[in-house]
Design an enzyme around this catalytic site. Sequence first.
Site, PDB file in Angstrom:
ATOM      1  N   THR A   3       0.519  -1.228   0.163  1.00 60.54           N
ATOM      2  CA  THR A   3       0.003   0.016   0.039  1.00 60.54           C
ATOM      3  C   THR A   3       0.787   1.363  -0.017  1.00 60.54           C
ATOM      4  OG1 THR A   3      -0.108  -0.053   2.562  1.00 60.54           O
ATOM      5  CG2 THR A   3      -1.939  -0.982   1.327  1.00 60.54           C
ATOM      6  N   ARG A  39      -2.871  -3.245   5.294  1.00 61.30           N
ATOM      7  CA  ARG A  39      -3.906  -3.127   6.412  1.00 61.30           C
ATOM      8  C   ARG A  39      -4.746  -1.932   5.955  1.00 61.30           C
ATOM      9  NH1 ARG A  39       0.081  -1.623  11.209  1.00 61.30           N
ATOM     10  NH2 ARG A  39       0.860  -0.591   9.276  1.00 61.30           N
ATOM     11  N   SER A  96      17.898  -4.838   5.136  1.00 63.80           N
ATOM     12  CA  SER A  96      18.248  -3.145   5.173  1.00 63.80           C
ATOM     13  C   SER A  96      19.581  -3.390   5.311  1.00 63.80           C
ATOM     14  CB  SER A  96      17.432  -2.703   6.296  1.00 63.80           C
ATOM     15  OG  SER A  96      17.945  -1.545   6.461  1.00 63.80           O
ATOM     16  N   TYR A 119      15.295  -2.068  15.923  1.00 60.71           N
ATOM     17  CA  TYR A 119      15.154  -2.120  14.202  1.00 60.71           C
ATOM     18  C   TYR A 119      16.194  -2.821  13.453  1.00 60.71           C
ATOM     19  CZ  TYR A 119      14.365  -0.798   9.309  1.00 60.71           C
ATOM     20  OH  TYR A 119      14.173  -0.813   7.876  1.00 60.71           O
ATOM     21  N   LEU A 141      19.172   4.223   2.511  1.00 58.05           N
ATOM     22  CA  LEU A 141      18.225   5.301   2.791  1.00 58.05           C
ATOM     23  C   LEU A 141      17.095   5.619   1.611  1.00 58.05           C
ATOM     24  CD1 LEU A 141      18.049   7.492   5.211  1.00 58.05           C
ATOM     25  CD2 LEU A 141      19.233   8.897   3.258  1.00 58.05           C
ATOM     26  N   PHE A 163       8.313   5.576   5.328  1.00 56.56           N
ATOM     27  CA  PHE A 163       8.988   4.907   6.437  1.00 56.56           C
ATOM     28  C   PHE A 163       9.459   5.933   7.887  1.00 56.56           C
ATOM     29  CE2 PHE A 163      12.995   3.581   8.040  1.00 56.56           C
ATOM     30  CZ  PHE A 163      13.103   2.470   8.535  1.00 56.56           C
TER      31      PHE A 163
HETATM   32  P1  NDP Z   1       6.359   2.284   3.918  1.00 55.59           P
HETATM   33  O1  NDP Z   1       6.288   2.925   5.273  1.00 55.59           O
HETATM   34  O2  NDP Z   1       6.319   3.259   2.721  1.00 55.59           O
HETATM   35  O3  NDP Z   1       5.607   1.026   3.581  1.00 55.59           O
HETATM   36  C1  NDP Z   1       5.508  -0.064   4.845  1.00 55.59           C
HETATM   37  C2  NDP Z   1       4.393  -1.146   4.302  1.00 55.59           C
HETATM   38  O4  NDP Z   1       4.518  -2.087   5.087  1.00 55.59           O
HETATM   39  C3  NDP Z   1       3.232  -0.535   4.016  1.00 55.59           C
HETATM   40  O5  NDP Z   1       2.584  -0.927   2.784  1.00 55.59           O
HETATM   41  C4  NDP Z   1       2.419  -1.085   5.254  1.00 55.59           C
HETATM   42  O6  NDP Z   1       1.271  -1.240   4.869  1.00 55.59           O
HETATM   43  C5  NDP Z   1       3.048  -2.283   5.517  1.00 55.59           C
HETATM   44  N1  NDP Z   1       2.711  -2.785   6.694  1.00 55.59           N
HETATM   45  C6  NDP Z   1       3.503  -2.329   7.977  1.00 55.59           C
HETATM   46  N2  NDP Z   1       3.129  -2.940   8.950  1.00 55.59           N
HETATM   47  C7  NDP Z   1       2.218  -3.881   8.607  1.00 55.59           C
HETATM   48  C8  NDP Z   1       1.352  -4.820   9.014  1.00 55.59           C
HETATM   49  N3  NDP Z   1       1.712  -5.019  10.323  1.00 55.59           N
HETATM   50  N4  NDP Z   1       0.825  -5.780   8.261  1.00 55.59           N
HETATM   51  C9  NDP Z   1       0.705  -5.681   6.935  1.00 55.59           C
HETATM   52  N5  NDP Z   1       1.442  -4.658   6.294  1.00 55.59           N
HETATM   53  C10 NDP Z   1       2.131  -3.993   7.153  1.00 55.59           C
HETATM   54  O7  NDP Z   1       7.738   1.768   4.155  1.00 55.59           O
HETATM   55  P2  NDP Z   1       8.971   1.361   2.999  1.00 55.59           P
HETATM   56  O8  NDP Z   1       8.383   1.251   1.686  1.00 55.59           O
HETATM   57  O9  NDP Z   1      10.175   2.252   3.112  1.00 55.59           O
HETATM   58  O10 NDP Z   1       9.333   0.067   3.775  1.00 55.59           O
HETATM   59  C11 NDP Z   1       9.052  -1.238   3.130  1.00 55.59           C
HETATM   60  C12 NDP Z   1      10.197  -2.361   3.678  1.00 55.59           C
HETATM   61  O11 NDP Z   1      11.293  -1.692   3.330  1.00 55.59           O
HETATM   62  C13 NDP Z   1       9.990  -2.257   5.155  1.00 55.59           C
HETATM   63  O12 NDP Z   1      10.361  -3.828   5.564  1.00 55.59           O
HETATM   64  C14 NDP Z   1      11.368  -1.527   5.661  1.00 55.59           C
HETATM   65  O13 NDP Z   1      11.916  -1.924   6.776  1.00 55.59           O
HETATM   66  C15 NDP Z   1      12.332  -1.700   4.376  1.00 55.59           C
HETATM   67  N6  NDP Z   1      13.169  -0.796   4.428  1.00 55.59           N
HETATM   68  C16 NDP Z   1      13.050   0.689   3.930  1.00 55.59           C
HETATM   69  C17 NDP Z   1      14.243   1.390   4.102  1.00 55.59           C
HETATM   70  C18 NDP Z   1      13.628   3.012   3.869  1.00 55.59           C
HETATM   71  O14 NDP Z   1      14.629   3.516   3.933  1.00 55.59           O
HETATM   72  N7  NDP Z   1      12.713   3.349   3.489  1.00 55.59           N
HETATM   73  C19 NDP Z   1      15.619   1.135   3.668  1.00 55.59           C
HETATM   74  C20 NDP Z   1      15.588  -0.321   4.018  1.00 55.59           C
HETATM   75  C21 NDP Z   1      14.652  -1.355   4.324  1.00 55.59           C
HETATM   76  P3  NDP Z   1      -0.328  -0.940   5.823  1.00 55.59           P
HETATM   77  O15 NDP Z   1       0.117   0.456   6.656  1.00 55.59           O
HETATM   78  O16 NDP Z   1      -1.396  -0.606   4.906  1.00 55.59           O
HETATM   79  O17 NDP Z   1      -0.496  -1.995   6.613  1.00 55.59           O
HETATM   80  C1  8X3 Z   2      15.848   1.649   6.741  1.00 54.62           C
HETATM   81  C2  8X3 Z   2      17.149   2.350   6.187  1.00 54.62           C
HETATM   82  O1  8X3 Z   2      19.247   3.389   7.512  1.00 54.62           O
HETATM   83  O2  8X3 Z   2      16.850   4.253   7.898  1.00 54.62           O
HETATM   84  O3  8X3 Z   2      16.173   0.177   6.829  1.00 54.62           O
HETATM   85  O4  8X3 Z   2      17.902   1.966   8.793  1.00 54.62           O
HETATM   86  S1  8X3 Z   2      17.511   2.904   7.746  1.00 54.62           S
END
Ligand code: NDP
Ligand code: 8X3
Length: 249
Positions: A11, A34, A137, A150, A182, A187
């Site tokens: 989403t 969700r 990550s 985390y 990043l 996020f």
């Molecule tokens: P967002 O917050 O944009 O997206 C997170 C997604 O996870 C949403 O679609 C949310 O959907 C879903 N989510 C969270 N909790 C739940 C739950 N309990 N059940 C089902 N779905 C869930 O963040 P990102 O796109 O940045 O993050 C995606 C992934 O990438 C994560 O695992 C994050 O740790 C990882 N990541 C992100 C980085 C960054 O810098 N942005 C770097 C490295 C890794 P909804 O709220 O609709 O449930």
């Molecule tokens: C998300 C990237 O550097 O904020 O996993 O942890 S960082």
Amino acid sequence: MKKTVLITGATSGIGLATARAFHDQGFRLIITGRRAEILDALTEEFTAEDCLAIQMDVRDPEQCRMLPYRLPQEWQDIDVLVNNAGLALGLEPVYEGDPSDWSTMVDTNIKGLLDVTRALVPGMIARGHGHIINIGSVAGDAAYAGGAVYCATKAAVKAITDGLRIDLVDTPLRVTLIKPGLVETPFSTVRFHGDSERAAKVYTGIEALQAEDIADTIVYAAMAPAHVQIAEMLILATRQANGSLIVRH
Ligand code: NDP
Ligand code: 8X3
């Protein structure tokens, strides 16, 4: 016959960009998350023929266990699972952290990923094909200030991914770990409990990665020939060297 990808957390951010990238490659999408209203809007964007939306919370083990049973027959043959749903909450020292934030991170990033994997991989083994792509990550490589829990969850994703690859080595299934640095997505707003001003500062002064950059790597791993298993990819912004060293101008 179109291939099918199931993406958790489709989403927003990386999951949503990944859904769009797979759609562009002709895949059918099973999108989960969700927020029902976003899932509904995305079903319209991708069209119901190519997109099945399943509202679920990966923190609920029963919802994860039931996931395969909620898929209509014609949607059960999943080619690619992207375990993407995840989050960080807080950026305090461990001794000032909120235990409820820790539980949410552990339940989502580790246990949710495990439960979805447990529910869907037996079907892949039975069908003799499948690819599991886990979103780790750079934070899983080493801890950074305020990120202990985390970082621990993402270190766990690395260990689980490596272990799964070992467990599946005598099958045609492939297992990939994608480790972004990043990435400019919601996020940080989630991490700071909705404080978007504080979140914006995380991406100020650096050309951060975009969700589409990570989606490209995920699709690349999925589209590699069947004998090629991309085990792991670390993708950083050019002015980022690791989880702690980022140069801003
Ligand atoms: P967002 O917050 O944009 O997206 C997170 C997604 O996870 C949403 O679609 C949310 O959907 C879903 N989510 C969270 N909790 C739940 C739950 N309990 N059940 C089902 N779905 C869930 O963040 P990102 O796109 O940045 O993050 C995606 C992934 O990438 C994560 O695992 C994050 O740790 C990882 N990541 C992100 C980085 C960054 O810098 N942005 C770097 C490295 C890794 P909804 O709220 O609709 O449930
Ligand atoms: C998300 C990237 O550097 O904020 O996993 O942890 S960082």
